[in-house]
Each structure stands twice: as C-alpha cells, then as structure tokens.
Motif scaffolding. Structure first.
Motif, mmCIF file in Angstrom:
data_model
loop_
_atom_site.group_PDB
_atom_site.id
_atom_site.type_symbol
_atom_site.label_atom_id
_atom_site.label_comp_id
_atom_site.label_asym_id
_atom_site.label_seq_id
_atom_site.Cartn_x
_atom_site.Cartn_y
_atom_site.Cartn_z
ATOM 1 N N ASP A 178 0.855 -1.180 0.000
ATOM 2 C CA ASP A 178 0.000 0.000 0.000
ATOM 3 C C ASP A 178 0.894 1.233 0.000
ATOM 4 O O ASP A 178 1.565 1.523 0.997
ATOM 5 N N SER A 179 0.915 1.955 -1.106
ATOM 6 C CA SER A 179 1.825 3.094 -1.226
ATOM 7 C C SER A 179 1.436 4.257 -0.323
ATOM 8 O O SER A 179 2.207 5.206 -0.162
ATOM 9 N N TYR A 180 0.248 4.202 0.290
ATOM 10 C CA TYR A 180 -0.210 5.292 1.149
ATOM 11 C C TYR A 180 0.141 5.096 2.620
ATOM 12 O O TYR A 180 -0.069 5.995 3.434
ATOM 13 N N VAL A 181 0.657 3.925 2.982
ATOM 14 C CA VAL A 181 0.954 3.631 4.386
ATOM 15 C C VAL A 181 2.463 3.510 4.546
ATOM 16 O O VAL A 181 3.081 2.539 4.115
ATOM 17 N N GLY A 182 3.070 4.532 5.169
ATOM 18 C CA GLY A 182 4.514 4.586 5.271
ATOM 19 C C GLY A 182 5.032 4.327 6.670
ATOM 20 O O GLY A 182 4.286 3.961 7.593
ATOM 21 N N PHE A 183 6.335 4.537 6.808
ATOM 22 C CA PHE A 183 7.025 4.297 8.075
ATOM 23 C C PHE A 183 7.738 5.558 8.551
ATOM 24 O O PHE A 183 7.607 5.948 9.702
ATOM 25 N N LEU A 184 8.482 6.198 7.670
ATOM 26 C CA LEU A 184 9.115 7.482 7.993
ATOM 27 C C LEU A 184 8.108 8.609 7.837
ATOM 28 O O LEU A 184 7.950 9.432 8.728
ATOM 29 N N HIS A 185 7.420 8.655 6.709
ATOM 30 C CA HIS A 185 6.341 9.621 6.492
ATOM 31 C C HIS A 185 5.050 8.999 7.013
ATOM 32 O O HIS A 185 4.637 7.945 6.562
ATOM 33 N N ARG A 186 4.444 9.644 7.945
ATOM 34 C CA ARG A 186 3.264 9.080 8.587
ATOM 35 C C ARG A 186 2.024 9.330 7.740
ATOM 36 O O ARG A 186 2.028 10.110 6.788
ATOM 37 N N ASP A 187 0.931 8.655 8.112
ATOM 38 C CA ASP A 187 -0.302 8.698 7.327
ATOM 39 C C ASP A 187 -0.864 10.116 7.259
ATOM 40 O O ASP A 187 -0.912 10.840 8.254
ATOM 41 N N ARG A 188 -1.277 10.481 6.057
ATOM 42 C CA ARG A 188 -1.960 11.744 5.828
ATOM 43 C C ARG A 188 -2.867 11.538 4.631
ATOM 44 O O ARG A 188 -2.432 10.962 3.624
ATOM 45 N N PRO A 189 -4.134 11.957 4.697
ATOM 46 C CA PRO A 189 -5.056 11.733 3.578
ATOM 47 C C PRO A 189 -4.492 12.223 2.258
ATOM 48 O O PRO A 189 -4.027 13.359 2.141
ATOM 49 N N GLY A 190 -4.502 11.334 1.256
ATOM 50 C CA GLY A 190 -4.062 11.704 -0.081
ATOM 51 C C GLY A 190 -2.572 11.656 -0.307
ATOM 52 O O GLY A 190 -2.119 11.880 -1.435
ATOM 53 N N ARG A 191 -1.779 11.375 0.728
ATOM 54 C CA ARG A 191 -0.321 11.350 0.553
ATOM 55 C C ARG A 191 0.162 9.911 0.462
ATOM 56 O O ARG A 191 -0.141 9.089 1.312
ATOM 57 N N GLN A 192 0.958 9.617 -0.576
ATOM 58 C CA GLN A 192 1.516 8.278 -0.748
ATOM 59 C C GLN A 192 2.785 8.168 0.097
ATOM 60 O O GLN A 192 3.914 8.229 -0.395
ATOM 61 N N SER A 193 2.568 7.966 1.395
ATOM 62 C CA SER A 193 3.660 8.060 2.356
ATOM 63 C C SER A 193 4.756 7.040 2.112
ATOM 64 O O SER A 193 5.952 7.346 2.264
ATOM 65 N N LEU A 194 4.407 5.810 1.740
ATOM 66 C CA LEU A 194 5.441 4.805 1.514
ATOM 67 C C LEU A 194 6.267 5.147 0.280
ATOM 68 O O LEU A 194 7.481 4.918 0.253
ATOM 69 N N ALA A 195 5.637 5.703 -0.734
ATOM 70 C CA ALA A 195 6.385 6.147 -1.915
ATOM 71 C C ALA A 195 7.366 7.244 -1.531
ATOM 72 O O ALA A 195 8.515 7.256 -1.994
ATOM 73 N N PHE A 196 6.959 8.157 -0.662
ATOM 74 C CA PHE A 196 7.865 9.210 -0.209
ATOM 75 C C PHE A 196 9.006 8.626 0.624
ATOM 76 O O PHE A 196 10.135 9.115 0.579
ATOM 77 N N ASP A 197 8.708 7.568 1.396
ATOM 78 C CA ASP A 197 9.768 6.892 2.163
ATOM 79 C C ASP A 197 10.860 6.391 1.227
ATOM 80 O O ASP A 197 12.047 6.673 1.411
ATOM 81 N N MET A 198 10.453 5.615 0.231
ATOM 82 C CA MET A 198 11.433 4.999 -0.660
ATOM 83 C C MET A 198 12.078 6.026 -1.581
ATOM 84 O O MET A 198 13.207 5.843 -2.045
ATOM 85 N N MET A 199 11.393 7.141 -1.829
ATOM 86 C CA MET A 199 11.976 8.209 -2.644
ATOM 87 C C MET A 199 13.265 8.736 -2.060
ATOM 88 O O MET A 199 14.155 9.184 -2.800
ATOM 89 N N GLU A 200 13.390 8.708 -0.729
ATOM 90 C CA GLU A 200 14.517 9.362 -0.074
ATOM 91 C C GLU A 200 15.851 8.884 -0.634
ATOM 92 O O GLU A 200 16.746 9.679 -0.909
ATOM 93 N N GLU A 201 15.994 7.575 -0.820
ATOM 94 C CA GLU A 201 17.278 7.056 -1.282
ATOM 95 C C GLU A 201 17.532 7.373 -2.754
ATOM 96 O O GLU A 201 18.677 7.328 -3.208
ATOM 97 N N PHE A 202 16.462 7.708 -3.512
ATOM 98 C CA PHE A 202 16.596 7.944 -4.939
ATOM 99 C C PHE A 202 16.670 9.416 -5.321
ATOM 100 O O PHE A 202 17.062 9.743 -6.447
ATOM 101 N N ARG A 203 16.297 10.317 -4.445
ATOM 102 C CA ARG A 203 16.288 11.741 -4.794
ATOM 103 C C ARG A 203 17.652 12.207 -5.340
ATOM 104 O O ARG A 203 17.717 12.816 -6.414
#
Length: 343
Positions: free
Chosen positions: A227-252
């Motif tokens: 589920d790309s909306y349920v993250g670990f570093l970026h916490r849940d927020r309506p409409g935010r793909q928190s898990l995608a933002f988590d994994m983005m960190e290493e790729f930015r």
C-alpha cells in the motif's frame, strides 16, 4: 526481458504475453522473444499496452502469480491476482509494521541511510569529474559532515532524532547544490529548496522530476502488493503516498537531482522553458515538460549494476527491485531492507 527475484519484467512495450502449456511466451509481431516456465515466478510485470491472453491471466490466477500491467512509462494500470493471493497478508503485515514504532524506526533508518550515502556519492562524483571547475575543499567539507551524520543513524532512539539527522544532512547537501550547476548559472541557480510554489527555475525543475519519481515508485510498490499510502518514515496523511515518499529518499540524489543537474549543465533545457508569474511562482512550459520527460525516460533505459543483486539492470527497474526487497523484508524473508547504495 529480465528475470529478477522471482519476477519476470517485460519491458518491450509492443510485446504480447501468451500461454503455452505451463510456459509464458513473449511475442512481438508473431515472433517469439522468449519462453519461460511459469513455476519460476511469483509475479510478472509488463510495460506496455498490448496485453496478455485470457488463458495466461487465468493460469496466473490459479497459480497465485501476480500479473502487473504498467504503461511504457512505468505508471501502474492494473493487477491480476488469484483468490488466494497473499497480497492481503502482505498488506496486513505492512499495517502492523507501520503501527509498530520499532519496526517503523528500523525501516526509516534504512531509507535515510540510503539517502545520505547517495547524497555523499553524488558530491564525490562531482568532485571527481570536475576538479578544475568546482570548489573541491568546499565539497569535501560537506561530504565529511554528511559522513558524520551517517554514523549517528543507527544510534537514533526515535523518529524525531532520526529526522533531525536527516535534516542536518539535507542542509549540508543543499548548501553545495549550487556548486554542481556548472552552466547557465544566471538562470539556474540554487539558494535553498522551495516548493508550493517553486520560486526559481531550478526548484521548478526539481519539483517536476520529484513528482515523476514519486509516481514511478508508487507504481512499483503497488506492483508488488504494498500500500503506497501507508509509510514508516512519512506518517499517514489523507491523499499522501507516504510509503512512496519513504522509498523516494534514497533515490532523490541519484535519480532526480542528477537528471536535473545534467540537463542544465548540458543545456538540454534553458530559461525559455520557464515562466514566472506575478506572485513569484515559476511554472514550466509544455515544451519544457516534454524535454524533461524525454530525458527522464532515456535515463531509465541506461544500465546499472544493482549493488545488492550484483546484476546489470536498467535504472527504470531499480524501484521495482527495491519494492520487491521491501516486501520480502516485511514478510520476514530478509533480515532487513537493503537500500539502494550508488557509487
């Protein structure tokens, strides 16, 4: 076509997938490009619009082999799964991990470790490739300080402490970001990161490429059943793909930032591709967006040796491999998540 981690990736955008006995057959213009035993795979991911035969979809559903359909650009479209496919179990485990402070912190440390490592090596590469055009001592000082912050990651006791480490490293990295811009300095400069809206050409370019990266990673996560909306570093927020933002960190640093800086330095994009509004916001023209999309997809076709798998793959497949590794970690098939470490 590339078999990786029990997954078959089909990146021929005009390929058609069919079934022959217990084998998947990849066809293009009625010619066989490849034949693979189905029992070798947990999932099949195809990048194209041509599709797959109903017989193959039925067989995959019966054998609990996930069949993912992506656009040629990597956007997630659909997923064929069987009744007893384990994705619901994976997602339930993901939600449990997200609710666990310890598990969330451990995964967040991996994402941030990857980000800091890759930020450091982007600066190292700049220093190595352009020693006569950059302030080597200034870059080395930032590299050394980022390295110091990396050593504090494992000792972080909670998420706030970890975010503090990441924040300090980000300030160090962006303090020398402008030094990596070697051409068109009068129109592409970097003083600080600003967004919503971006206030200069470079920030506008970065924001657009970050959006492309987020979409690619979200598609990769959805493709493995997370589920790309349920993250670990970026916490849940309506409409935010928190898990995608988590994994983005290493790729930015290694994907988005390098593509942006390379386009500017090679003059693949100019100030003519940007418009400044009365309120100071900077927007990208349609023609400029097309240029960025071309550069983005060209880069995704380039080959890289994956540091964990030690296999050559295209850059465009790296988020998909990392998504598989993350899923395996959450299922406890791996002791920890191995971030993508570029050098």
């Amino acid at each position: 076509m590339k078999p990786l981690l029990n997954t078959l990736f089909v990146n021929q955008d005009t390929a058609y997938l069919s079934l022959d006995g217990e084998n998947i057959v990849v066809l293009k213009d009625d010619k066989i490009l490849g034949r693979f035993p189905l029992h070798n795979f947990e999932q099949i991911t195809t990048f194209g619009y041509i599709g797959a035969s109903p017989a193959l979809m039925k067989k995959c559903a019966e054998k609990n082999i996930a069949l993912n359909f992506m656009t040629p650009e990597g956007r997630f479209m659909a997923r064929v799964i069987g009744k007893t496919n384990g994705n619901v179990l994976l997602r339930k485990e993901q939600y449990r991990w997200s609710d666990s402070e310890d598990n969330s912190l451990n995964l967040a440390k991996c994402f941030i470790a990857g980000k800091l490592y890759n930020s450091k090596w982007v600066l190292e590469r700049t220093k190595r490739d352009h020693p006569m055009r950059v302030a080597v001592d200034k870059l080395q000082k930032a590299i050394d300080h980022i390295q110091e912050q990396m050593q504090h990651i494992l000792a972080a006791k909670d998420m706030d402490e970890l975010r503090g480490i990441e924040g300090k490293a980000a300030v160090l990295y962006f303090s020398v970001f402008d030094d990596m811009i070697l051409n068109q300095k009068e129109n592409f400069f970097f003083k600080e990161r600003n967004k919503r809206p971006p206030l200069d050409n470079m920030n506008c370019l970065l924001s657009f490429i970050y959006a492309l990266l987020a979409n690619d990673i979200a598609s990769a996560l959805e493709g493995v059943g997370l589920d790309s909306y349920v993250g670990f570093l970026h916490r849940d927020r309506p409409g935010r793909q928190s898990l995608a933002f988590d994994m983005m960190e290493e790729f930015r640093p290694i994907l988005a930032d390098r593509v942006a800086v390379t386009m500017v330095n090679r003059k693949k994009i100019t100030e003519n591709g940007f418009i400044q509004k009365e309120n100071g916001a900077v927007l990208m023209t349609d023609d400029a967006r097309k240029l960025v999309l071309e550069a983005w997809h060209t880069h995704k076709e380039e080959q890289i040796t994956h540091p964990f798998l030690e296999e050559k793959i295209k850059w465009g497949l790296v988020p998909h491999v990392q998504a598989i590794l993350l899923a395996r970690c959450i299922r406890n098939d791996l002791d920890t998540y191995p971030p993508f470490l570029w050098k």
